[in-house]
Design a protein around this motif. Sequence first.
Motif, PDB file in Angstrom:
ATOM      1  N   UNK A 143      47.122   7.768  -9.684  1.00 19.22           N
ATOM      2  CA  UNK A 143      45.895   8.461 -10.094  1.00 19.22           C
ATOM      3  C   UNK A 143      46.161   9.959 -10.135  1.00 19.22           C
ATOM      4  N   UNK A 144      45.762  10.607 -11.216  1.00 24.60           N
ATOM      5  CA  UNK A 144      45.885  12.052 -11.355  1.00 24.60           C
ATOM      6  C   UNK A 144      44.498  12.682 -11.348  1.00 24.60           C
ATOM      7  N   UNK A 145      44.305  13.622 -10.442  1.00 24.06           N
ATOM      8  CA  UNK A 145      43.017  14.306 -10.288  1.00 24.06           C
ATOM      9  C   UNK A 145      43.165  15.769 -10.685  1.00 24.06           C
ATOM     10  N   UNK A 146      42.152  16.320 -11.356  1.00 24.94           N
ATOM     11  CA  UNK A 146      42.137  17.748 -11.685  1.00 24.94           C
ATOM     12  C   UNK A 146      40.964  18.411 -10.983  1.00 24.94           C
ATOM     13  N   UNK A 147      41.264  19.394 -10.145  1.00 26.03           N
ATOM     14  CA  UNK A 147      40.236  20.179  -9.473  1.00 26.03           C
ATOM     15  C   UNK A 147      40.035  21.462 -10.264  1.00 26.03           C
ATOM     16  N   UNK A 148      38.800  21.712 -10.674  1.00 23.91           N
ATOM     17  CA  UNK A 148      38.477  22.848 -11.535  1.00 23.91           C
ATOM     18  C   UNK A 148      37.548  23.799 -10.783  1.00 23.91           C
ATOM     19  N   UNK A 149      37.969  25.042 -10.645  1.00 22.97           N
ATOM     20  CA  UNK A 149      37.132  26.067 -10.034  1.00 22.97           C
ATOM     21  C   UNK A 149      36.626  27.012 -11.105  1.00 22.97           C
ATOM     22  N   UNK A 150      35.321  27.000 -11.336  1.00 29.66           N
ATOM     23  CA  UNK A 150      34.708  27.798 -12.390  1.00 29.66           C
ATOM     24  C   UNK A 150      34.297  29.161 -11.832  1.00 29.66           C
ATOM     25  N   UNK A 151      34.620  30.219 -12.554  1.00 26.57           N
ATOM     26  CA  UNK A 151      34.349  31.576 -12.079  1.00 26.57           C
ATOM     27  C   UNK A 151      32.942  32.048 -12.438  1.00 26.57           C
ATOM     28  N   UNK A 152      32.059  31.112 -12.723  1.00 25.96           N
ATOM     29  CA  UNK A 152      30.709  31.465 -13.154  1.00 25.96           C
ATOM     30  C   UNK A 152      29.831  31.865 -11.975  1.00 25.96           C
ATOM     31  N   UNK A 153      28.977  32.870 -12.209  1.00 22.56           N
ATOM     32  CA  UNK A 153      27.975  33.285 -11.217  1.00 22.56           C
ATOM     33  C   UNK A 153      26.597  32.763 -11.612  1.00 22.56           C
ATOM     34  N   UNK A 198      39.102  29.738 -13.085  1.00 23.32           N
ATOM     35  CA  UNK A 198      40.072  30.518 -12.318  1.00 23.32           C
ATOM     36  C   UNK A 198      40.909  29.672 -11.370  1.00 23.32           C
ATOM     37  N   UNK A 199      40.535  28.417 -11.185  1.00 29.85           N
ATOM     38  CA  UNK A 199      41.329  27.510 -10.352  1.00 29.85           C
ATOM     39  C   UNK A 199      41.538  26.194 -11.086  1.00 29.85           C
ATOM     40  N   UNK A 200      42.794  25.793 -11.236  1.00 25.51           N
ATOM     41  CA  UNK A 200      43.144  24.497 -11.809  1.00 25.51           C
ATOM     42  C   UNK A 200      44.239  23.901 -10.931  1.00 25.51           C
ATOM     43  N   UNK A 201      43.925  22.809 -10.245  1.00 20.02           N
ATOM     44  CA  UNK A 201      44.893  22.146  -9.375  1.00 20.02           C
ATOM     45  C   UNK A 201      44.986  20.681  -9.781  1.00 20.02           C
ATOM     46  N   UNK A 202      46.179  20.263 -10.180  1.00 16.63           N
ATOM     47  CA  UNK A 202      46.425  18.888 -10.610  1.00 16.63           C
ATOM     48  C   UNK A 202      47.088  18.123  -9.480  1.00 16.63           C
ATOM     49  N   UNK A 203      46.453  17.032  -9.023  1.00 18.48           N
ATOM     50  CA  UNK A 203      46.956  16.238  -7.897  1.00 18.48           C
ATOM     51  C   UNK A 203      47.358  14.843  -8.377  1.00 18.48           C
ATOM     52  N   UNK A 204      48.486  14.368  -7.868  1.00 24.51           N
ATOM     53  CA  UNK A 204      49.003  13.049  -8.235  1.00 24.51           C
ATOM     54  C   UNK A 204      49.064  12.178  -6.988  1.00 24.51           C
ATOM     55  N   UNK A 205      48.275  11.084  -6.989  1.00 27.25           N
ATOM     56  CA  UNK A 205      48.255  10.137  -5.875  1.00 27.25           C
ATOM     57  C   UNK A 205      49.061   8.915  -6.297  1.00 27.25           C
ATOM     58  N   UNK A 206      50.242   8.683  -5.715  1.00 28.60           N
ATOM     59  CA  UNK A 206      51.104   7.579  -6.143  1.00 28.60           C
ATOM     60  C   UNK A 206      50.459   6.213  -5.898  1.00 28.60           C
ATOM     61  N   UNK A 212      51.594  12.755  -1.792  1.00 32.68           N
ATOM     62  CA  UNK A 212      50.786  13.291  -2.875  1.00 32.68           C
ATOM     63  C   UNK A 212      51.378  14.634  -3.312  1.00 32.68           C
ATOM     64  N   UNK A 213      51.599  14.787  -4.615  1.00 35.57           N
ATOM     65  CA  UNK A 213      52.102  16.038  -5.166  1.00 35.57           C
ATOM     66  C   UNK A 213      50.970  16.752  -5.901  1.00 35.57           C
ATOM     67  N   UNK A 214      50.859  18.055  -5.683  1.00 32.93           N
ATOM     68  CA  UNK A 214      49.804  18.827  -6.334  1.00 32.93           C
ATOM     69  C   UNK A 214      50.394  20.095  -6.925  1.00 32.93           C
ATOM     70  N   UNK A 215      49.920  20.470  -8.119  1.00 36.34           N
ATOM     71  CA  UNK A 215      50.383  21.681  -8.787  1.00 36.34           C
ATOM     72  C   UNK A 215      49.191  22.574  -9.122  1.00 36.34           C
ATOM     73  N   UNK A 216      49.261  23.827  -8.682  1.00 40.07           N
ATOM     74  CA  UNK A 216      48.310  24.828  -9.155  1.00 40.07           C
ATOM     75  C   UNK A 216      48.829  25.379 -10.474  1.00 40.07           C
ATOM     76  N   UNK A 249      40.568  11.547 -13.109  1.00 41.76           N
ATOM     77  CA  UNK A 249      39.308  12.015 -12.531  1.00 41.76           C
ATOM     78  C   UNK A 249      39.340  13.540 -12.440  1.00 41.76           C
ATOM     79  N   UNK A 250      38.153  14.138 -12.386  1.00 39.72           N
ATOM     80  CA  UNK A 250      38.108  15.583 -12.186  1.00 39.72           C
ATOM     81  C   UNK A 250      36.850  15.957 -11.404  1.00 39.72           C
ATOM     82  N   UNK A 251      36.924  17.098 -10.755  1.00 39.07           N
ATOM     83  CA  UNK A 251      35.772  17.670 -10.054  1.00 39.07           C
ATOM     84  C   UNK A 251      35.699  19.146 -10.404  1.00 39.07           C
ATOM     85  N   UNK A 252      34.492  19.628 -10.661  1.00 41.65           N
ATOM     86  CA  UNK A 252      34.281  21.030 -11.027  1.00 41.65           C
ATOM     87  C   UNK A 252      33.329  21.678 -10.029  1.00 41.65           C
ATOM     88  N   UNK A 253      33.680  22.856  -9.564  1.00 48.76           N
ATOM     89  CA  UNK A 253      32.822  23.598  -8.641  1.00 48.76           C
ATOM     90  C   UNK A 253      32.863  25.072  -9.020  1.00 48.76           C
TER      91      UNK A 253
END
Length: 496
Positions: free
Chosen positions: A71-81, A111-119, A125-129, A202-206
């Motif tokens: 499973x590959x997950x993308x964590x998205x950090x939005x710079x919106x106020x 401003x934040x993009x982190x890709x996580x790989x769950x074998x 688990x390997x993760x790349x910013x 999957x992805x999550x945005x905050x």
Amino acid sequence: MPERTGHRPRPSASGRWLPLLRAATWAVSAALLLGCGTTWYAYRSLTHGLTTSDALDAVRAKAPRHLDNSVDLLLVGLDSRKDMNGDDLPRQFVQTELHAGSSDIGYYNTNTLILMHIPADGGKVQAFSIPRDDYVRTLNGDGSVQGHFKIKEAYANAYTTAHDRYARQGVEGADLEARSREAGREATLATVQQFTGVPIDHFAEVNLLGFYDIAKVLQPITVCLRKPVRDRYSGADFPAGVQRLNARQALAFVRQRHGLDAGDLDRTRRQQAFISTVTHQLKSEGVWGSPAKLRGLLDVVKKDVVLDDSWNVLDFAQEAPDLTGGNVVFHTLPIEGFGIRNREDVNLVDPDKIRSIVSQAFGTAAAPSPTPSGSATATVDIVNGNGGRGLASAALSSLTALGFTAGTTGNTAPQPTTTVRYGPGAQQAAQRVAGLLHADTTTAGPAVPAGHVAVTLGGDYTHPGGTTPTPSPSSSSTTSADSGPAVKAGGVPCVD
């Protein structure tokens, strides 16, 4: 007639046990119904009200294939106020608590993009910013090309285009904001999939407010710094060593980039260290195993976080403790140097190298670089316009190794920027050439023959793979393309 007696016939063994079996069956059935009802109620109470997105539906058809059940997950950090409806957050709150200037800053950049790989086998688990200023070819959700921009701008570009289009159609208010953000999410997912060569499941945005609210639930948060820092832009003001931060301080900790030796690259390690610390804290405080504590955290998630609609958060919560025992390693994708594109400081990257690094770390087959229709047969002509002899031949050799046909080389009058022009039928090939040579844009050239791409190397040209990187003011004095040491989860890692 048979003689009557005062005794009833003695029941058989099976007759004696039948009522007990019925009672046991009723008890089990009742327990199952009650259990199912309780589970359903718990599921509904914990997950009802989550903000979900179907943005992945737009990009799944073009996603690379998985070779297993990882499973590959993308964590998205939005710079919106802004809040979920697109309304500005209170000015005083943005300035004092978020220390983030005004609501006009940040827009919809990721401003934040982190890709996580769950074998699939439950291994490490390997993760790349992905550094936010990486200069890449950005896409829209339908696969069409936006152009070449910083990867963080894919969301904002698509948001703006969709917002204008829907507004002309009469869409207003929260609905207008929701549709525009969906276009931004689709563009980000499509761009990251193309850039890294792996599918996103999957992805999550905050946004900034979501980060602050999550930190407020979990505060105090323990971090460790190798040296003291003080930065008026982010509000970071911390001594060296281990310390416990409140929500406002935690946000400053992950947002600081000024005053750090590697600028944004050091900031990505701050973000990685924060995630490591928080997941360790969640496990040590028993949050994953406590419905009451988990409910408090999910209440914040419902308010501030967007999840893809196929993500079962309760299943993930049960699996999450496996990710908090030091079994996650965070990396930062490397850059080849710094440059100026579109009048902005950017990170120059090698897309083929990135895809190779990610595929090797994730244990997957390297996906081929995107090759638009016609690019393999396009002929490329290159001339030097930067005063450097031999660079045109070297650049052409790099392109022919990727399947392009070698054209002519030569020299011309110096010009400040690299330009890419194309003849009939070669637009898509020109877009790929521009990405590989880090050029800003492509234009049609009336004098360029059909099936040809004409490149003029300018003063800003950097050969693929990197040669003489130019320091970026926003990245302090660093000129190194090294992405730095990995950050290992499972505790409180010390960072700069």
